[in-house]
Design a protein around this motif. Structure first.
Motif, PDB file in Angstrom:
ATOM      1  N   TRP A 159      82.281   9.321   4.773  1.00 25.65           N
ATOM      2  CA  TRP A 159      81.469  10.537   4.666  1.00 25.65           C
ATOM      3  C   TRP A 159      81.450  11.316   5.979  1.00 25.65           C
ATOM      4  CZ3 TRP A 159      76.702   7.807   2.023  1.00 25.65           C
ATOM      5  CH2 TRP A 159      77.046   7.501   0.691  1.00 25.65           C
ATOM      6  N   SER A 160      81.503  10.609   7.102  1.00 28.62           N
ATOM      7  CA  SER A 160      81.434  11.311   8.392  1.00 28.62           C
ATOM      8  C   SER A 160      82.658  12.180   8.625  1.00 28.62           C
ATOM      9  CB  SER A 160      81.286  10.298   9.529  1.00 28.62           C
ATOM     10  OG  SER A 160      82.461   9.528   9.690  1.00 28.62           O
ATOM     11  N   ARG A 161      83.717  11.951   7.885  1.00 32.50           N
ATOM     12  CA  ARG A 161      84.939  12.765   8.041  1.00 32.50           C
ATOM     13  C   ARG A 161      84.874  14.070   7.260  1.00 32.50           C
ATOM     14  NH1 ARG A 161      87.273   7.380   7.297  1.00 32.50           N
ATOM     15  NH2 ARG A 161      87.932   6.592   9.321  1.00 32.50           N
ATOM     16  N   LYS A 162      83.778  14.306   6.549  1.00 33.16           N
ATOM     17  CA  LYS A 162      83.679  15.501   5.717  1.00 33.16           C
ATOM     18  C   LYS A 162      83.128  16.712   6.463  1.00 33.16           C
ATOM     19  CE  LYS A 162      85.189  13.183   2.217  1.00 33.16           C
ATOM     20  NZ  LYS A 162      86.574  13.418   1.719  1.00 33.16           N
ATOM     21  N   ALA A 163      82.831  16.566   7.742  1.00 30.71           N
ATOM     22  CA  ALA A 163      82.365  17.704   8.539  1.00 30.71           C
ATOM     23  C   ALA A 163      82.785  17.489   9.990  1.00 30.71           C
ATOM     24  CB  ALA A 163      80.852  17.868   8.441  1.00 30.71           C
ATOM     25  N   ARG A 164      83.243  18.525  10.627  1.00 27.87           N
ATOM     26  CA  ARG A 164      83.696  18.424  12.012  1.00 27.87           C
ATOM     27  C   ARG A 164      82.539  18.032  12.926  1.00 27.87           C
ATOM     28  NH1 ARG A 164      83.651  22.311  15.859  1.00 27.87           N
ATOM     29  NH2 ARG A 164      83.184  23.908  14.282  1.00 27.87           N
ATOM     30  N   GLY A 165      82.769  17.023  13.744  1.00 30.08           N
ATOM     31  CA  GLY A 165      81.777  16.591  14.711  1.00 30.08           C
ATOM     32  C   GLY A 165      80.735  15.621  14.171  1.00 30.08           C
TER      33      GLY A 165
ATOM     34  N   ASP B  31      73.223  -4.907   2.622  1.00 32.43           N
ATOM     35  CA  ASP B  31      73.944  -6.111   2.226  1.00 32.43           C
ATOM     36  C   ASP B  31      74.964  -5.830   1.132  1.00 32.43           C
ATOM     37  OD1 ASP B  31      72.851  -7.813   4.030  1.00 32.43           O
ATOM     38  OD2 ASP B  31      71.361  -8.676   2.685  1.00 32.43           O
ATOM     39  N   THR B  32      74.568  -5.066   0.129  1.00 35.17           N
ATOM     40  CA  THR B  32      75.473  -4.770  -0.980  1.00 35.17           C
ATOM     41  C   THR B  32      76.221  -3.453  -0.786  1.00 35.17           C
ATOM     42  OG1 THR B  32      73.706  -3.670  -2.232  1.00 35.17           O
ATOM     43  CG2 THR B  32      74.010  -6.036  -2.590  1.00 35.17           C
ATOM     44  N   GLU B  33      75.871  -2.728   0.279  1.00 34.50           N
ATOM     45  CA  GLU B  33      76.511  -1.455   0.619  1.00 34.50           C
ATOM     46  C   GLU B  33      76.439  -0.477  -0.551  1.00 34.50           C
ATOM     47  OE1 GLU B  33      80.317  -3.033   1.825  1.00 34.50           O
ATOM     48  OE2 GLU B  33      79.735  -2.911   3.924  1.00 34.50           O
ATOM     49  N   GLU B  34      75.208  -0.291  -1.040  1.00 36.15           N
ATOM     50  CA  GLU B  34      74.958   0.596  -2.172  1.00 36.15           C
ATOM     51  C   GLU B  34      73.850   1.584  -1.823  1.00 36.15           C
ATOM     52  OE1 GLU B  34      75.727  -2.151  -6.067  1.00 36.15           O
ATOM     53  OE2 GLU B  34      73.994  -2.652  -4.817  1.00 36.15           O
ATOM     54  N   LEU B  35      73.923   2.748  -2.449  1.00 33.14           N
ATOM     55  CA  LEU B  35      72.904   3.783  -2.286  1.00 33.14           C
ATOM     56  C   LEU B  35      72.555   4.324  -3.662  1.00 33.14           C
ATOM     57  CD1 LEU B  35      72.651   6.630   0.298  1.00 33.14           C
ATOM     58  CD2 LEU B  35      72.665   7.210  -2.142  1.00 33.14           C
ATOM     59  N   LEU B  36      71.258   4.464  -3.928  1.00 28.21           N
ATOM     60  CA  LEU B  36      70.783   5.020  -5.195  1.00 28.21           C
ATOM     61  C   LEU B  36      70.050   6.327  -4.933  1.00 28.21           C
ATOM     62  CD1 LEU B  36      70.318   4.458  -8.300  1.00 28.21           C
ATOM     63  CD2 LEU B  36      68.052   3.631  -7.614  1.00 28.21           C
ATOM     64  N   ILE B  37      70.485   7.389  -5.588  1.00 24.42           N
ATOM     65  CA  ILE B  37      69.724   8.641  -5.565  1.00 24.42           C
ATOM     66  C   ILE B  37      68.602   8.446  -6.577  1.00 24.42           C
ATOM     67  CG2 ILE B  37      69.790  11.125  -5.949  1.00 24.42           C
ATOM     68  CD1 ILE B  37      72.708  11.080  -5.142  1.00 24.42           C
TER      69      ILE B  37
ATOM     70  N   LEU C 245      78.049   2.850  -0.267  1.00 27.84           N
ATOM     71  CA  LEU C 245      77.576   3.312   1.040  1.00 27.84           C
ATOM     72  C   LEU C 245      78.765   3.309   1.999  1.00 27.84           C
ATOM     73  CD1 LEU C 245      74.926   4.192   2.348  1.00 27.84           C
ATOM     74  CD2 LEU C 245      74.496   1.806   2.934  1.00 27.84           C
ATOM     75  N   THR C 246      79.403   4.462   2.172  1.00 25.09           N
ATOM     76  CA  THR C 246      80.636   4.565   2.955  1.00 25.09           C
ATOM     77  C   THR C 246      80.453   5.612   4.056  1.00 25.09           C
ATOM     78  OG1 THR C 246      81.492   6.136   1.320  1.00 25.09           O
ATOM     79  CG2 THR C 246      82.129   3.839   1.053  1.00 25.09           C
TER      80      THR C 246
ATOM     81  N   GLY D 250      80.660   0.456   8.897  1.00 23.17           N
ATOM     82  CA  GLY D 250      80.588   1.334  10.047  1.00 23.17           C
ATOM     83  C   GLY D 250      79.234   1.924  10.297  1.00 23.17           C
ATOM     84  N   ARG D 251      78.185   1.366   9.696  1.00 26.75           N
ATOM     85  CA  ARG D 251      76.857   1.887   9.986  1.00 26.75           C
ATOM     86  C   ARG D 251      76.409   1.423  11.353  1.00 26.75           C
ATOM     87  NH1 ARG D 251      72.655   1.388   5.351  1.00 26.75           N
ATOM     88  NH2 ARG D 251      71.845   3.066   6.613  1.00 26.75           N
TER      89      ARG D 251
END
Length: 355
Positions: free
Chosen positions: A51-57, A81-87, A46-47, A206-207
């Motif tokens: 990820w926010s740097r992948k699109a302007r604004g 807590d673990t900074e993980e995301l599961l699709i 979970l970064t 940074g969330r």
């Protein structure tokens, strides 16, 4: 190895749940399933700032809201807590379950999961794999009958269940189970929803600090001084929010010592029941403690971090056992001329287990 492409089913554009998302939410889901570091279990770090740097604004705060929406609609499961995301439905929708060898890679990827919440969600997905659609005819190997494709996939699922045991999706015991709606058979169909977890929690990546139902608050650690404000940077810079050293106590103890981490009988039994007697638990625990003493970093849940270490150790031990030996051209048979594949890998403990 990073993926070169992401698989998108054309049927997603007929899925009423996906079509109910707005344009930005749909784009984010497509962004997630096309990430190069997405493994076969559907797991991502979970970064948000990266990820926010992948699109302007685009900002981390906006991503936070979009991800919350994807979680509310059961496309993803997150753990701060673990900074993980599961699709959540990735294993089914990407066709992983149809290929025994890829299912083996899925199990290896799933063993990277630290979050009990994500573990429970992935196990629920295993219940929904349509095994009856797999070929049950014995496979042929060197003229002899072998296990069918269905049997091989069942074995992989059983291995995963044994490794995870019965994960508690609500370690803080403050969540409340919420019955899910009936599955729709689409990419967003809903399994038995893990219990919601309470407590607002700020992320070290940074969330935003909005309260999250999926973020359990860990027990406060008896630290003598507050940890520094998290800083997230790109690769190549000096520090990151998740690995910033924590100030040690005046007598020089590391956070793992201050927090009182110790190997318990129940932890030892878990490792023995899951991986058998072939893994030296005392040695691996000593390596674990030495690593985190040297790194001087704190983890919110030391037993969960230890389990992650043990899973990785078992994974690497299994991979080493199945790698062929590589011999030099001269091939005199001496140790100098005979090497295992491990001799050509970077097996430094700090590199293998650094978060």
């Amino acid at each position: 190895m990073a993926r070169g492409h992401g698989r998108i089913l054309t049927s997603i554009w007929e899925d009423p749940d996906f079509l109910a998302l707005d344009e930005k939410e749909q784009r984010l889901y497509l962004f997630l399933i096309s990430q190069p570091n997405l493994n076969h279990a559907g797991l991502l770090d979970l970064t948000l700032r990266r990820w926010s740097r992948k699109a302007r604004g685009l900002t981390s705060a906006e991503l936070e809201k979009l991800l919350q929406r994807l979680e509310e609609t059961h496309f993803v499961v997150m753990d701060d807590d673990t900074e993980e995301l599961l699709i959540r439905s990735f294993v089914r929708n990407d066709g992983v379950w149809r290929m025994p060898k890829v299912m083996g890679a899925m199990v290896s990827g799933a063993l990277e999961i630290s979050s009990p919440r994500l573990q429970a969600a992935l196990l629920a997905e295993m219940d929904r794999i349509p095994l009856d659609e797999l070929n049950d005819e014995p496979t042929k190997y060197k003229g002899q009958d072998g296990p069918s494709i269905r049997q091989q996939v069942v074995i992989h699922i059983s291995t995963l269940r044994k490794a995870f045991g019965t994960p508690d999706p609500d370690p803080s015991r403050r969540g409340s189970a919420t019955p899910s709606k009936a599955p729709s058979g689409t990419p967003s169909d809903t399994p038995s929803q893990p219990p919601a977890e309470g407590g607002p929690k700020g992320s070290t990546r940074g969330r935003g600090r909005a309260p999250h139902a999926h973020s359990p608050a860990p027990a406060p650690a008896p630290t003598p001084a507050p940890a520094p404000n998290p800083v997230v940077v790109e690769v190549g810079e000096k520090t990151s929010g998740s690995s910033e050293p924590t100030p040690s106590s005046p007598d020089g103890d590391a956070p793992i010592d201050i927090d009182g981490f110790a190997l318990t009988d129940s932890m030892r039994r878990w490792a023995l029941d899951t991986f058998g007697p072939g893994l030296d638990i005392d040695y691996e625990t000593a390596q674990f403690v030495d690593h985190f003493r040297a790194q001087c970093v704190r983890r919110p849940n030391w037993p969960a971090e230890w389990q992650k270490w043990i899973r990785r150790s078992a994974k690497y031990a299994s991979e080493r056992a199945t790698r062929p030996q590589l011999r030099s051209v001269a091939g005199t048979g001496s140790r100098a001329d005979t090497h295992t594949a491990d001799d050509y890998t970077n097996s430094k403990v700090e590199d293998l287990f650094a978060s």
